[in-house]
Design a protein around this motif. Structure first.
Motif, mmCIF file in Angstrom:
data_model
loop_
_atom_site.group_PDB
_atom_site.id
_atom_site.type_symbol
_atom_site.label_atom_id
_atom_site.label_comp_id
_atom_site.label_asym_id
_atom_site.label_seq_id
_atom_site.Cartn_x
_atom_site.Cartn_y
_atom_site.Cartn_z
ATOM 1 N N SER A 121 0.845 -1.181 0.000
ATOM 2 C CA SER A 121 0.000 0.000 0.000
ATOM 3 C C SER A 121 0.887 1.240 0.000
ATOM 4 N N CYS A 122 0.527 2.193 -0.847
ATOM 5 C CA CYS A 122 1.226 3.480 -0.858
ATOM 6 C C CYS A 122 0.320 4.570 -0.299
ATOM 7 N N ASP A 123 -0.665 4.165 0.527
ATOM 8 C CA ASP A 123 -1.575 5.147 1.120
ATOM 9 C C ASP A 123 -0.772 6.168 1.919
ATOM 10 N N TRP A 124 -1.107 7.434 1.714
ATOM 11 C CA TRP A 124 -0.393 8.501 2.422
ATOM 12 C C TRP A 124 -0.789 8.553 3.900
ATOM 13 N N ARG A 125 -1.881 7.907 4.261
ATOM 14 C CA ARG A 125 -2.387 7.971 5.644
ATOM 15 C C ARG A 125 -1.811 6.794 6.443
ATOM 16 N N ARG A 126 -0.635 6.967 6.996
ATOM 17 C CA ARG A 126 0.002 5.833 7.663
ATOM 18 C C ARG A 126 0.064 5.973 9.180
ATOM 19 N N GLY A 127 -0.547 7.030 9.716
ATOM 20 C CA GLY A 127 -0.546 7.209 11.173
ATOM 21 C C GLY A 127 -1.444 6.189 11.852
ATOM 22 N N ALA A 128 -1.193 5.969 13.134
ATOM 23 C CA ALA A 128 -1.947 4.953 13.877
ATOM 24 C C ALA A 128 -3.434 5.273 13.934
ATOM 25 N N THR A 129 -3.795 6.537 13.814
ATOM 26 C CA THR A 129 -5.212 6.913 13.938
ATOM 27 C C THR A 129 -5.912 7.007 12.579
ATOM 28 N N ASP A 130 -5.185 6.765 11.488
ATOM 29 C CA ASP A 130 -5.784 6.836 10.143
ATOM 30 C C ASP A 130 -6.542 5.548 9.845
ATOM 31 N N ASP A 131 -7.706 5.440 10.427
ATOM 32 C CA ASP A 131 -8.427 4.168 10.362
ATOM 33 C C ASP A 131 -8.962 3.848 8.968
ATOM 34 N N ASP A 132 -9.224 4.878 8.165
ATOM 35 C CA ASP A 132 -9.740 4.637 6.805
ATOM 36 C C ASP A 132 -8.661 4.181 5.834
ATOM 37 N N ALA A 133 -7.401 4.277 6.236
ATOM 38 C CA ALA A 133 -6.304 3.996 5.311
ATOM 39 C C ALA A 133 -6.311 2.541 4.850
ATOM 40 N N VAL A 134 -5.729 2.326 3.669
ATOM 41 C CA VAL A 134 -5.532 0.971 3.152
ATOM 42 C C VAL A 134 -4.219 0.466 3.745
ATOM 43 N N ARG A 135 -4.317 -0.467 4.691
ATOM 44 C CA ARG A 135 -3.158 -0.884 5.493
ATOM 45 C C ARG A 135 -2.872 -2.363 5.285
ATOM 46 N N PRO A 136 -1.639 -2.798 5.634
ATOM 47 C CA PRO A 136 -1.350 -4.245 5.591
ATOM 48 C C PRO A 136 -2.402 -5.032 6.371
ATOM 49 N N ILE A 237 -2.474 1.076 -4.393
ATOM 50 C CA ILE A 237 -1.777 -0.143 -3.995
ATOM 51 C C ILE A 237 -0.997 -0.637 -5.206
ATOM 52 N N THR A 238 0.110 -1.318 -4.942
ATOM 53 C CA THR A 238 0.905 -1.862 -6.044
ATOM 54 C C THR A 238 0.698 -3.372 -6.057
ATOM 55 N N GLY A 239 0.728 -3.977 -7.224
ATOM 56 C CA GLY A 239 0.602 -5.432 -7.196
ATOM 57 C C GLY A 239 0.344 -6.071 -8.523
ATOM 58 N N ASP A 240 0.405 -7.392 -8.495
ATOM 59 C CA ASP A 240 0.246 -8.192 -9.708
ATOM 60 C C ASP A 240 -1.204 -8.281 -10.128
ATOM 61 N N VAL A 259 -4.981 -8.537 -1.456
ATOM 62 C CA VAL A 259 -4.687 -8.531 -0.022
ATOM 63 C C VAL A 259 -3.426 -7.700 0.189
ATOM 64 N N VAL A 260 -3.549 -6.663 0.999
ATOM 65 C CA VAL A 260 -2.395 -5.786 1.229
ATOM 66 C C VAL A 260 -1.437 -6.476 2.197
ATOM 67 N N ALA A 261 -0.215 -6.694 1.740
ATOM 68 C CA ALA A 261 0.748 -7.448 2.534
ATOM 69 C C ALA A 261 1.705 -6.547 3.294
ATOM 70 N N ASN A 262 1.982 -5.365 2.785
ATOM 71 C CA ASN A 262 3.007 -4.505 3.388
ATOM 72 C C ASN A 262 2.809 -3.083 2.894
ATOM 73 N N TRP A 263 3.579 -2.172 3.485
ATOM 74 C CA TRP A 263 3.632 -0.820 2.937
ATOM 75 C C TRP A 263 4.571 -0.826 1.738
ATOM 76 N N GLY A 264 4.341 0.072 0.797
ATOM 77 C CA GLY A 264 5.204 0.165 -0.373
ATOM 78 C C GLY A 264 6.673 0.319 0.022
ATOM 79 N N THR A 265 7.539 -0.204 -0.835
ATOM 80 C CA THR A 265 8.971 -0.214 -0.531
ATOM 81 C C THR A 265 9.479 1.179 -0.153
ATOM 82 N N GLY A 266 10.136 1.257 0.991
ATOM 83 C CA GLY A 266 10.780 2.513 1.385
ATOM 84 C C GLY A 266 9.860 3.492 2.095
ATOM 85 N N LEU A 267 8.556 3.238 2.125
ATOM 86 C CA LEU A 267 7.666 4.172 2.812
ATOM 87 C C LEU A 267 7.750 4.003 4.326
ATOM 88 N N GLU A 268 8.106 2.803 4.765
ATOM 89 C CA GLU A 268 8.309 2.520 6.179
ATOM 90 C C GLU A 268 9.669 1.850 6.316
#
Ligand code: ZN
Length: 326
Positions: A121-136, A237-240, A259-268
């Motif tokens: 996921s390359c969602d810009w909302r990566r804070g703990a409170t960003d509940d709407d974000a597309v997360r792993p 999101i990036t993916g096949d 299925v989102v497995a991780n944050w995009g490379t280098g974002l975390e």
């Protein structure tokens, strides 16, 4: 071998006839079931979907991938081609893997194509409170896509090689919305497992589509996609995934889940491969296989969607405006 069509190592033999099994529905497996290795058929058999045949059909582009034929509890036949049609130690682009796979599906009469993908996921909302974000850990039914590469859009050596003058694929709803609704409902019925959150097409998630290669996205690509999401309000999101254009040109409804497995490379700072291997091998395969088997037994070709109508016929003048065939 010498490079042939479009740099492909294969030749092109339009005289090849399809002699494999036929079915109206198929799955290409993919990364959600990768961790099963070659044991998908064991999970299927446990659930009452015996594998009744294994084929290796020739195609106009060379020997095709493995085609598995299954019988579901309701007596329906479905086809499965492992991992997007890729063959071990073969470069999918050089060996025209997507052409081979779609030629088989088209010849087999497939109208519903179920495909799964995973990745970042390359969602810009990566804070703990960003509940709407597309997360792993989330389950996503994307709304649209960005192509990361030049996708195959036709089947060389057939009537679908370059059909643009006769019919044009409008790429609204690239992933069948009706089938997305069915997948969403089924994802909530998988026993003993809950995805953190399910993002349906209404969430506007964009898939940065790619299929084959020896790398993940670069840090710069992920930053670019993060910025695109922030500016447009559409998380990426990036993916096949196979080519949505080719699916539409071949008259198929593309049922795609991610299925989102991780944050995009280098974002975390975390190395995504550690969580990826755990997810692929331990958690996800059985859940994804169970989900796919339920859908393959149940999905009917939708009538309310626009997937087939969005392959629009064009006036005959357009084809006559090109040079005639030799
Ligand atoms: Zn559809």
């Amino acid at each position: 071998m010498s490079p042939g069509l479009n740099g492909c190592l294969c030749g092109l033999d339009p005289s090849v006839r399809y002699e494999g099994p036929r079915a109206a529905i198929a799955t290409l497996g993919g990364s959600p079931t990768w961790g099963l290795g070659d044991r998908f058929h064991e999970i299927a058999a446990d659930g009452g979907h015996p594998r009744v045949g294994v084929h290796r059909p020739p195609t106009p582009y060379g020997l095709g991938p493995q085609v598995e034929e299954y019988r579901t509890p309701r007596g329906r036949t479905f086809l499965r081609i492992p991992t997007y049609g890729q063959v071990v130690d073969e470069d999918p682009l050089l060996r025209a893997s997507e052409w081979k796979t779609f030629w088989i599906l088209w010849q087999a009469g497939v109208r519903i194509l179920l495909v799964g993908g995973t990745s970042g996921s390359c969602d810009w909302r990566r804070g703990a409170t960003d509940d709407d974000a597309v997360r792993p850990g989330d389950f996503v039914l994307p709304h649209s896509y960005l192509p990361r590469d030049t996708m195959p859009t036709g089947l060389p050596g057939t009537e679908l090689e370059f059909c643009l003058p006769r019919q044009v694929a409008i790429m609204d709803d690239p992933f069948c919305p009706t089938l997305a609704g069915e997948i969403r409902a089924e994802s909530r019925r998988v026993s003993g497992f809950r995805f953190r959150r399910v993002h349906g097409p209404e969430a506007g998630v964009v898939l940065n589509r790619w299929l084959a290669g020896n790398s993940f996205e670069s840090l710069a690509s992920c930053r670019e996609l993060e910025l695109f999401g922030r500016l447009t309000g559409r998380p990426v999101i990036t993916g096949d995934c196979v080519s949505p254009v080719l699916a539409r040109v071949c008259g198929m409804h593309l049922a795609y889940y991610h299925v989102v497995a991780n944050w995009g490379t280098g974002l975390e700072p975390d190395d995504p491969t550690i969580t990826l291997d755990r997810l692929y091998l331990e958690t996800l395969p059985r859940v994804a296989a169970t989900l796919e088997l339920a859908l393959l037994d149940r999905l009917e070709e939708p009538t309310a969607c626009r997937c087939r109508a969005l392959l629009r016929a064009r006036p005959p003048e357009y084809a006559r405006a090109l040079s005639p065939p030799p």
